[in-house]
Design a protein around this motif. Structure first.
Motif, PDB file in Angstrom:
ATOM      1  N   SER A  93      43.924  44.382  30.660  1.00 16.09           N
ATOM      2  CA  SER A  93      43.991  45.634  30.342  1.00 16.09           C
ATOM      3  C   SER A  93      45.638  45.423  31.324  1.00 16.09           C
ATOM      4  O   SER A  93      45.993  46.401  30.768  1.00 16.09           O
ATOM      5  CB  SER A  93      43.593  46.554  30.394  1.00 16.09           C
ATOM      6  OG  SER A  93      42.554  46.488  31.644  1.00 16.09           O
ATOM      7  N   VAL A  94      45.117  45.148  32.669  1.00 15.34           N
ATOM      8  CA  VAL A  94      45.907  45.037  33.688  1.00 15.34           C
ATOM      9  C   VAL A  94      47.440  44.229  32.980  1.00 15.34           C
ATOM     10  O   VAL A  94      48.877  44.531  33.201  1.00 15.34           O
ATOM     11  CB  VAL A  94      45.806  44.596  34.818  1.00 15.34           C
ATOM     12  CG1 VAL A  94      47.111  44.247  36.280  1.00 15.34           C
ATOM     13  CG2 VAL A  94      44.940  45.511  35.408  1.00 15.34           C
ATOM     14  N   ALA A  95      46.961  42.951  32.493  1.00 10.90           N
ATOM     15  CA  ALA A  95      47.991  41.711  31.426  1.00 10.90           C
ATOM     16  C   ALA A  95      49.044  42.256  30.564  1.00 10.90           C
ATOM     17  O   ALA A  95      50.284  42.074  30.266  1.00 10.90           O
ATOM     18  CB  ALA A  95      47.165  40.778  30.959  1.00 10.90           C
ATOM     19  N   ARG A  96      48.001  43.875  29.486  1.00 10.56           N
ATOM     20  CA  ARG A  96      49.198  44.498  28.674  1.00 10.56           C
ATOM     21  C   ARG A  96      49.635  45.167  29.340  1.00 10.56           C
ATOM     22  O   ARG A  96      51.026  45.870  29.106  1.00 10.56           O
ATOM     23  CB  ARG A  96      47.984  44.467  27.689  1.00 10.56           C
ATOM     24  CG  ARG A  96      47.408  43.895  26.513  1.00 10.56           C
ATOM     25  CD  ARG A  96      46.246  44.172  25.883  1.00 10.56           C
ATOM     26  NE  ARG A  96      45.719  42.774  24.819  1.00 10.56           N
ATOM     27  CZ  ARG A  96      44.627  43.531  24.530  1.00 10.56           C
ATOM     28  NH1 ARG A  96      44.016  43.951  24.746  1.00 10.56           N
ATOM     29  NH2 ARG A  96      44.351  41.992  23.980  1.00 10.56           N
ATOM     30  N   GLY A  97      49.671  46.198  30.318  1.00 14.59           N
ATOM     31  CA  GLY A  97      49.989  47.531  31.102  1.00 14.59           C
ATOM     32  C   GLY A  97      49.328  48.650  30.781  1.00 14.59           C
ATOM     33  O   GLY A  97      49.696  49.269  31.221  1.00 14.59           O
ATOM     34  N   ASP A  98      48.188  48.679  30.473  1.00 14.93           N
ATOM     35  CA  ASP A  98      47.391  49.335  29.470  1.00 14.93           C
ATOM     36  C   ASP A  98      46.372  50.536  31.199  1.00 14.93           C
ATOM     37  O   ASP A  98      46.768  51.187  31.492  1.00 14.93           O
ATOM     38  CB  ASP A  98      46.405  49.273  29.343  1.00 14.93           C
ATOM     39  CG  ASP A  98      46.445  48.366  27.694  1.00 14.93           C
ATOM     40  OD1 ASP A  98      47.717  48.958  27.405  1.00 14.93           O
ATOM     41  OD2 ASP A  98      45.819  47.842  27.039  1.00 14.93           O
ATOM     42  N   SER A  99      46.659  49.216  32.171  1.00 16.98           N
ATOM     43  CA  SER A  99      46.699  50.449  33.703  1.00 16.98           C
ATOM     44  C   SER A  99      46.588  49.075  34.571  1.00 16.98           C
ATOM     45  O   SER A  99      46.735  48.518  34.421  1.00 16.98           O
ATOM     46  CB  SER A  99      44.343  50.119  33.038  1.00 16.98           C
ATOM     47  OG  SER A  99      44.598  48.452  33.416  1.00 16.98           O
ATOM     48  N   LEU A 100      46.875  50.185  35.602  1.00 16.33           N
ATOM     49  CA  LEU A 100      46.810  49.685  36.695  1.00 16.33           C
ATOM     50  C   LEU A 100      45.741  48.958  37.375  1.00 16.33           C
ATOM     51  O   LEU A 100      44.931  49.004  37.689  1.00 16.33           O
ATOM     52  CB  LEU A 100      47.877  50.770  37.873  1.00 16.33           C
ATOM     53  CG  LEU A 100      49.522  51.253  36.694  1.00 16.33           C
ATOM     54  CD1 LEU A 100      49.061  53.000  38.426  1.00 16.33           C
ATOM     55  CD2 LEU A 100      50.219  51.128  37.009  1.00 16.33           C
ATOM     56  N   GLU A 101      46.821  47.583  38.618  1.00 18.94           N
ATOM     57  CA  GLU A 101      45.906  46.663  39.469  1.00 18.94           C
ATOM     58  C   GLU A 101      45.513  47.866  40.758  1.00 18.94           C
ATOM     59  O   GLU A 101      46.429  48.371  40.981  1.00 18.94           O
ATOM     60  CB  GLU A 101      46.397  46.062  39.897  1.00 18.94           C
ATOM     61  CG  GLU A 101      45.667  44.816  40.772  1.00 18.94           C
ATOM     62  CD  GLU A 101      46.271  43.481  41.453  1.00 18.94           C
ATOM     63  OE1 GLU A 101      45.895  43.015  41.259  1.00 18.94           O
ATOM     64  OE2 GLU A 101      47.710  43.499  41.160  1.00 18.94           O
ATOM     65  N   GLN A 102      43.718  47.503  40.617  1.00 24.85           N
ATOM     66  CA  GLN A 102      43.727  48.630  42.180  1.00 24.85           C
ATOM     67  C   GLN A 102      43.288  47.218  43.715  1.00 24.85           C
ATOM     68  O   GLN A 102      43.916  46.128  43.212  1.00 24.85           O
ATOM     69  CB  GLN A 102      41.877  48.136  41.287  1.00 24.85           C
ATOM     70  CG  GLN A 102      41.254  49.595  40.161  1.00 24.85           C
ATOM     71  CD  GLN A 102      40.114  49.724  40.748  1.00 24.85           C
ATOM     72  OE1 GLN A 102      39.535  49.021  40.618  1.00 24.85           O
ATOM     73  NE2 GLN A 102      39.763  50.146  38.779  1.00 24.85           N
ATOM     74  N   MET A 103      43.428  48.195  44.583  1.00 25.97           N
ATOM     75  CA  MET A 103      43.898  47.706  45.397  1.00 25.97           C
ATOM     76  C   MET A 103      42.202  47.083  45.507  1.00 25.97           C
ATOM     77  O   MET A 103      41.424  46.913  44.861  1.00 25.97           O
ATOM     78  CB  MET A 103      43.487  48.398  46.601  1.00 25.97           C
ATOM     79  CG  MET A 103      45.071  49.412  46.648  1.00 25.97           C
ATOM     80  SD  MET A 103      46.301  48.724  46.889  1.00 25.97           S
ATOM     81  CE  MET A 103      45.693  48.105  48.606  1.00 25.97           C
ATOM     82  N   ALA A 104      42.578  45.200  45.792  1.00 22.31           N
ATOM     83  CA  ALA A 104      41.377  44.558  46.412  1.00 22.31           C
ATOM     84  C   ALA A 104      41.024  44.480  47.686  1.00 22.31           C
ATOM     85  O   ALA A 104      41.426  44.686  48.753  1.00 22.31           O
ATOM     86  CB  ALA A 104      42.810  42.731  46.314  1.00 22.31           C
ATOM     87  N   ARG A 105      40.294  43.859  47.602  1.00 19.53           N
ATOM     88  CA  ARG A 105      39.205  43.558  49.081  1.00 19.53           C
ATOM     89  C   ARG A 105      39.960  42.676  50.138  1.00 19.53           C
ATOM     90  O   ARG A 105      41.145  41.827  49.602  1.00 19.53           O
ATOM     91  CB  ARG A 105      38.139  42.714  48.493  1.00 19.53           C
ATOM     92  CG  ARG A 105      37.104  43.547  48.482  1.00 19.53           C
ATOM     93  CD  ARG A 105      35.940  42.415  48.044  1.00 19.53           C
ATOM     94  NE  ARG A 105      35.242  42.947  47.185  1.00 19.53           N
ATOM     95  CZ  ARG A 105      33.577  44.409  47.570  1.00 19.53           C
ATOM     96  NH1 ARG A 105      33.867  44.795  48.968  1.00 19.53           N
ATOM     97  NH2 ARG A 105      32.920  44.554  46.826  1.00 19.53           N
ATOM     98  N   ARG A 106      39.939  43.236  51.463  1.00 22.17           N
ATOM     99  CA  ARG A 106      40.946  42.241  52.277  1.00 22.17           C
ATOM    100  C   ARG A 106      40.462  40.338  52.774  1.00 22.17           C
ATOM    101  O   ARG A 106      41.810  39.463  52.037  1.00 22.17           O
ATOM    102  CB  ARG A 106      40.449  42.316  53.901  1.00 22.17           C
ATOM    103  CG  ARG A 106      42.075  42.799  54.679  1.00 22.17           C
ATOM    104  CD  ARG A 106      41.040  43.842  55.511  1.00 22.17           C
ATOM    105  NE  ARG A 106      42.270  42.505  56.967  1.00 22.17           N
ATOM    106  CZ  ARG A 106      41.919  42.720  58.392  1.00 22.17           C
ATOM    107  NH1 ARG A 106      40.832  43.811  58.135  1.00 22.17           N
ATOM    108  NH2 ARG A 106      42.480  42.378  59.078  1.00 22.17           N
ATOM    109  N   HIS A 107      39.754  40.282  52.033  1.00 23.02           N
ATOM    110  CA  HIS A 107      39.104  38.771  52.298  1.00 23.02           C
ATOM    111  C   HIS A 107      38.515  39.046  50.656  1.00 23.02           C
ATOM    112  O   HIS A 107      37.618  39.454  50.156  1.00 23.02           O
ATOM    113  CB  HIS A 107      37.971  38.294  53.194  1.00 23.02           C
ATOM    114  CG  HIS A 107      38.409  38.629  54.041  1.00 23.02           C
ATOM    115  ND1 HIS A 107      39.509  37.095  54.388  1.00 23.02           N
ATOM    116  CD2 HIS A 107      37.957  39.685  54.789  1.00 23.02           C
ATOM    117  CE1 HIS A 107      39.653  38.292  56.265  1.00 23.02           C
ATOM    118  NE2 HIS A 107      38.798  39.660  56.253  1.00 23.02           N
ATOM    119  N   GLN A 108      38.753  37.543  49.930  1.00 24.29           N
ATOM    120  CA  GLN A 108      37.631  36.754  48.935  1.00 24.29           C
ATOM    121  C   GLN A 108      36.718  36.534  48.472  1.00 24.29           C
ATOM    122  O   GLN A 108      36.913  36.214  49.744  1.00 24.29           O
ATOM    123  CB  GLN A 108      38.877  35.514  48.104  1.00 24.29           C
ATOM    124  CG  GLN A 108      38.751  35.644  46.379  1.00 24.29           C
ATOM    125  CD  GLN A 108      39.592  34.320  46.228  1.00 24.29           C
ATOM    126  OE1 GLN A 108      40.269  33.641  46.869  1.00 24.29           O
ATOM    127  NE2 GLN A 108      39.974  34.058  44.842  1.00 24.29           N
TER     128      GLN A 108
END
Length: 126
Positions: A93-108
């Motif tokens: 959905s992010v790749a298609r532009g249907d939704s916005l990306e959420q904030m990520a954690r500081r560390h993976q």
């Protein structure tokens, strides 16, 4: 478990490599690494320059040798695990532009499998 890093300039580039014909979705990963069919992998997918990567667990389902004469890239087909449905749907959905990306954690965080022994412990006397 092998970790593969897939960086795409934009969502369209990701969708070009996405394999919707796999039961749980998947991705074509161009590589010449000798990964066996059925081998467990983690794919770190990053869309764009500054976006945080998303980790998806999967397994190698096919291999394709490269051919210089036809400009066919060597690579592997990875099918995502059924437990990755929510992450896969969000990524698509992010790749298609249907939704916005959420904030990520500081560390993976990396997915880890642990064996747990459920046998009762011996009692300790104090």
């Amino acid at each position: 478990m092998t970790i593969l890093k897939a960086h795409f300039a934009n969502g369209g580039a990701f969708l070009d490599h996405y394999l919707p014909e796999q039961a749980n979705g998947g991705i074509f990963f161009p590589t010449r690494k000798p990964l066996a069919i059925g081998e467990a992998v983690v794919v770190s997918v990053r869309l764009g320059k500054r976006r945080s990567p998303m980790l998806l667990r999967g397994a190698v389902v096919w291999r394709r040798p490269g051919k210089h004469s036809t400009k066919t890239k060597a690579g592997i087909g990875i099918e995502f695990l059924s437990t990755e449905t929510q992450t896969r749907d969000y990524l698509v959905s992010v790749a298609r532009g249907d939704s916005l990306e959420q904030m990520a954690r500081r560390h993976q965080r990396l997915p880890v499998g642990l064996t747990i022994n459920t046998s009762p412990r011996s009692s300790l006397s104090l």
